[in-house]
Design a protein around this motif. Structure first.
Motif, PDB file in Angstrom:
ATOM      1  N   ARG A  93      -8.063 -59.084  11.938  1.00  0.00           N
ATOM      2  CA  ARG A  93      -9.005 -58.832  13.034  1.00  0.00           C
ATOM      3  C   ARG A  93      -9.390 -57.352  13.095  1.00  0.00           C
ATOM      4  O   ARG A  93     -10.559 -57.009  13.194  1.00  0.00           O
ATOM      5  CB  ARG A  93      -8.411 -59.280  14.368  1.00  0.00           C
ATOM      6  CG  ARG A  93      -8.337 -60.787  14.537  1.00  0.00           C
ATOM      7  CD  ARG A  93      -7.931 -61.146  15.956  1.00  0.00           C
ATOM      8  NE  ARG A  93      -7.840 -62.577  16.143  1.00  0.00           N
ATOM      9  CZ  ARG A  93      -8.882 -63.356  16.435  1.00  0.00           C
ATOM     10  NH1 ARG A  93     -10.075 -62.833  16.568  1.00  0.00           N
ATOM     11  NH2 ARG A  93      -8.709 -64.657  16.602  1.00  0.00           N
ATOM     12  N   GLN A 107      -8.576 -56.521  20.793  1.00  0.00           N
ATOM     13  CA  GLN A 107      -8.131 -56.740  19.416  1.00  0.00           C
ATOM     14  C   GLN A 107      -6.755 -56.124  19.198  1.00  0.00           C
ATOM     15  O   GLN A 107      -5.883 -56.716  18.546  1.00  0.00           O
ATOM     16  CB  GLN A 107      -9.145 -56.147  18.426  1.00  0.00           C
ATOM     17  CG  GLN A 107     -10.526 -56.763  18.471  1.00  0.00           C
ATOM     18  CD  GLN A 107     -10.569 -58.154  17.865  1.00  0.00           C
ATOM     19  OE1 GLN A 107      -9.571 -58.673  17.407  1.00  0.00           O
ATOM     20  NE2 GLN A 107     -11.737 -58.771  17.879  1.00  0.00           N
ATOM     21  N   ALA A 158      -4.199 -58.331  20.824  1.00  0.00           N
ATOM     22  CA  ALA A 158      -3.909 -59.513  20.016  1.00  0.00           C
ATOM     23  C   ALA A 158      -2.959 -59.166  18.874  1.00  0.00           C
ATOM     24  O   ALA A 158      -2.021 -59.923  18.563  1.00  0.00           O
ATOM     25  CB  ALA A 158      -5.206 -60.103  19.470  1.00  0.00           C
ATOM     26  N   GLN A 159      -3.173 -58.016  18.255  1.00  0.00           N
ATOM     27  CA  GLN A 159      -2.303 -57.599  17.151  1.00  0.00           C
ATOM     28  C   GLN A 159      -0.874 -57.342  17.641  1.00  0.00           C
ATOM     29  O   GLN A 159       0.105 -57.717  16.991  1.00  0.00           O
ATOM     30  CB  GLN A 159      -2.899 -56.352  16.494  1.00  0.00           C
ATOM     31  CG  GLN A 159      -2.245 -55.938  15.190  1.00  0.00           C
ATOM     32  CD  GLN A 159      -1.131 -54.949  15.379  1.00  0.00           C
ATOM     33  OE1 GLN A 159      -1.107 -54.219  16.372  1.00  0.00           O
ATOM     34  NE2 GLN A 159      -0.205 -54.910  14.439  1.00  0.00           N
ATOM     35  N   PHE A 196      -8.435 -61.239  28.167  1.00  0.00           N
ATOM     36  CA  PHE A 196      -7.961 -61.790  26.890  1.00  0.00           C
ATOM     37  C   PHE A 196      -8.364 -63.254  26.752  1.00  0.00           C
ATOM     38  O   PHE A 196      -8.842 -63.678  25.692  1.00  0.00           O
ATOM     39  CB  PHE A 196      -6.438 -61.644  26.809  1.00  0.00           C
ATOM     40  CG  PHE A 196      -5.894 -61.886  25.431  1.00  0.00           C
ATOM     41  CD1 PHE A 196      -5.727 -60.835  24.547  1.00  0.00           C
ATOM     42  CD2 PHE A 196      -5.561 -63.169  25.002  1.00  0.00           C
ATOM     43  CE1 PHE A 196      -5.228 -61.048  23.272  1.00  0.00           C
ATOM     44  CE2 PHE A 196      -5.076 -63.395  23.729  1.00  0.00           C
ATOM     45  CZ  PHE A 196      -4.903 -62.325  22.859  1.00  0.00           C
ATOM     46  N   PHE A 198     -10.383 -64.820  23.612  1.00  0.00           N
ATOM     47  CA  PHE A 198      -9.629 -65.591  22.625  1.00  0.00           C
ATOM     48  C   PHE A 198      -9.392 -67.054  23.014  1.00  0.00           C
ATOM     49  O   PHE A 198      -8.734 -67.790  22.266  1.00  0.00           O
ATOM     50  CB  PHE A 198      -8.277 -64.909  22.365  1.00  0.00           C
ATOM     51  CG  PHE A 198      -8.406 -63.584  21.688  1.00  0.00           C
ATOM     52  CD1 PHE A 198      -8.553 -63.499  20.313  1.00  0.00           C
ATOM     53  CD2 PHE A 198      -8.399 -62.406  22.427  1.00  0.00           C
ATOM     54  CE1 PHE A 198      -8.672 -62.276  19.682  1.00  0.00           C
ATOM     55  CE2 PHE A 198      -8.520 -61.175  21.800  1.00  0.00           C
ATOM     56  CZ  PHE A 198      -8.654 -61.103  20.424  1.00  0.00           C
ATOM     57  N   PRO A 222      -2.605 -64.756  26.865  1.00  0.00           N
ATOM     58  CA  PRO A 222      -1.803 -64.005  25.886  1.00  0.00           C
ATOM     59  C   PRO A 222      -0.535 -64.719  25.431  1.00  0.00           C
ATOM     60  O   PRO A 222      -0.218 -64.704  24.235  1.00  0.00           O
ATOM     61  CB  PRO A 222      -1.482 -62.710  26.639  1.00  0.00           C
ATOM     62  CG  PRO A 222      -2.612 -62.538  27.594  1.00  0.00           C
ATOM     63  CD  PRO A 222      -2.985 -63.919  28.018  1.00  0.00           C
ATOM     64  N   TYR A 259      -1.398 -67.458  23.015  1.00  0.00           N
ATOM     65  CA  TYR A 259      -1.887 -66.861  21.775  1.00  0.00           C
ATOM     66  C   TYR A 259      -0.701 -66.368  20.934  1.00  0.00           C
ATOM     67  O   TYR A 259      -0.662 -66.580  19.723  1.00  0.00           O
ATOM     68  CB  TYR A 259      -2.824 -65.697  22.089  1.00  0.00           C
ATOM     69  CG  TYR A 259      -3.345 -64.981  20.864  1.00  0.00           C
ATOM     70  CD1 TYR A 259      -4.526 -65.383  20.248  1.00  0.00           C
ATOM     71  CD2 TYR A 259      -2.644 -63.904  20.301  1.00  0.00           C
ATOM     72  CE1 TYR A 259      -5.000 -64.737  19.123  1.00  0.00           C
ATOM     73  CE2 TYR A 259      -3.109 -63.258  19.173  1.00  0.00           C
ATOM     74  CZ  TYR A 259      -4.284 -63.674  18.587  1.00  0.00           C
ATOM     75  OH  TYR A 259      -4.740 -63.033  17.466  1.00  0.00           O
ATOM     76  N   ARG A 260       0.268 -65.710  21.575  1.00  0.00           N
ATOM     77  CA  ARG A 260       1.442 -65.197  20.858  1.00  0.00           C
ATOM     78  C   ARG A 260       2.217 -66.342  20.195  1.00  0.00           C
ATOM     79  O   ARG A 260       2.614 -66.232  19.026  1.00  0.00           O
ATOM     80  CB  ARG A 260       2.344 -64.430  21.820  1.00  0.00           C
ATOM     81  CG  ARG A 260       3.739 -64.175  21.284  1.00  0.00           C
ATOM     82  CD  ARG A 260       4.540 -63.320  22.227  1.00  0.00           C
ATOM     83  NE  ARG A 260       4.311 -61.911  21.963  1.00  0.00           N
ATOM     84  CZ  ARG A 260       4.657 -60.929  22.791  1.00  0.00           C
ATOM     85  NH1 ARG A 260       5.211 -61.211  23.960  1.00  0.00           N
ATOM     86  NH2 ARG A 260       4.448 -59.675  22.445  1.00  0.00           N
TER      87      ARG A 260
END
Length: 350
Positions: free
Chosen positions: A133, A269, A272-273, A301, A305, A309, A312-313
């Motif tokens: 990303r 971004q 997210a990383q 977020f 996405f 979060p 997503y993790r």
């Protein structure tokens, strides 16, 4: 500071050379999509960029109907991971690079020879693995294939000579040898990007063109070096030395959005990383990327996405734990492929 260096710090480049070969005319080699290398370089969830440095001879490179003539000292890069062709010209046989990957990686950097016995082209090939990303910031505006010659000044000559010496010495064990090769591979990639930026047309737009511009490049460097700073348009304009209206106009001309919108996207971004690569709490990550509250970060977020979060993790870490398939054994007699010093490799790996 400069914008490209600031981005490369967080993209976490991981680079290496993986092939040292001589092709004798006539020859034609089809290289697969770069994602096919993942199982051989033990990299999951990364974007892989393949590049080839032509040391001697002449060749053609082709991807997505773009065809380039290569001369000694040219490095040709496929930034989006496309399958591509390297060739001397018309050839009755095409080497299937995907089928040869097991043998290529088993062979290491011992010189391999293949082809019809005519004029020789020698390549050193490498890859660059980076966070998918974050790396899109500077990769998006690049063409499917481009070349840069590194023999046009002493710095490039030194880099090429250092690479050639290190490759030639790779067979003899010397402490730190792999680390040297990895750093040289990374230097080659970054130097190629730097030269590409310098050679871009004056009226080019996109991230790399913005990074080259004195004012917008400074703005990008500030945003990327201090993403958690509570930037306002007025603060950024003052730091760059432009009025707010001029900064917004010029930023939009290069990147298609105003500075604060760009910063918001970059913060998410980064978030997210961090979610995928650390065990920091969501609240810690929110603060790390410049959000005053966990709730505000959660809302922003999820809009971007489509997952909160925490979800997503979970998905990102599950994907990263997926075990890549085992490397298949090399075929016993791949047609036309010659191993170290021109001998046909046996099935037994050394």
């Amino acid at each position: 500071m400069d914008a490209l260096s600031e981005v490369l710090k967080v993209v976490k480049l991981d680079s290496a050379f993986f092939f040292n070969g001589e092709f004798s005319a006539p020859w034609r080699f089809r290289s697969p999509e770069s994602c096919k290398l993942a199982q051989f370089v033990h990299k999951a969830g990364v974007h892989i960029i393949v590049y080839h440095l032509l040391l001697n001879g002449r060749a053609y490179a082709e991807a997505r109907d773009l065809r380039l003539l290569l001369h000694p000292g040219d490095i040709v890069i496929f930034p989006h991971g496309d399958s591509h062709i390297l060739e001397s010209g018309p050839s009755a046989h095409t080497f299937d690079g995907e089928a040869e990957l097991p043998r290529i990686f088993a062979n290491g950097l011992k010189i391999a020879r293949m082809g019809g016995g005519g004029e020789v082209a020698r390549f050193v090939c490498g890859y660059m693995a980076c966070e998918p990303r974050l790396s899109q910031v500077f990769l998006t505006g690049l063409p499917p294939v481009f070349k840069i010659n590194i023999r046009d000044d002493k710095q490039g000559e030194w880099l090429e000579n250092s690479i050639q010496f290190a490759i030639d010495q790779a067979g003899a064990y010397r402490a730190g040898g792999e680390a040297v090769l990895a750093k040289l591979s990374e230097m080659l990639f970054v130097e190629t990007l730097r030269r590409y930026i310098v050679q871009m047309p004056e009226r080019e737009t996109g991230w790399l063109a913005a990074a080259r511009d004195q004012d917008i490049g400074k703005a990008l460097a500030l945003l990327h070096s201090q993403p958690a700073h509570p930037w306002t348009l007025e603060d950024l304009a003052k730091a760059v030395g432009l009025s707010r209206s001029v900064l917004v106009q010029r930023f939009h001309e290069f990147l298609g959005e105003p500075p604060i919108a760009y910063l918001t996207r970059w913060r998410l971004q980064l978030g997210a990383q961090l979610l995928a690569s650390t065990s920091y709490s969501v609240a810690q990550i929110a603060a790390e990327v410049g959000y005053e509250s966990e709730a505000a970060f959660n809302r922003a977020f999820k809009r971007t996405f489509n997952h909160p979060p925490a979800r997503y993790r979970t998905k990102a870490k599950s994907a990263a734990r997926a075990v890549p398939p085992e490397r298949p054994d090399p075929p016993i007699n791949p047609s036309g492929f010659m191993g170290p010093q021109g001998s046909t490799p046996s099935k037994t790996r050394t």
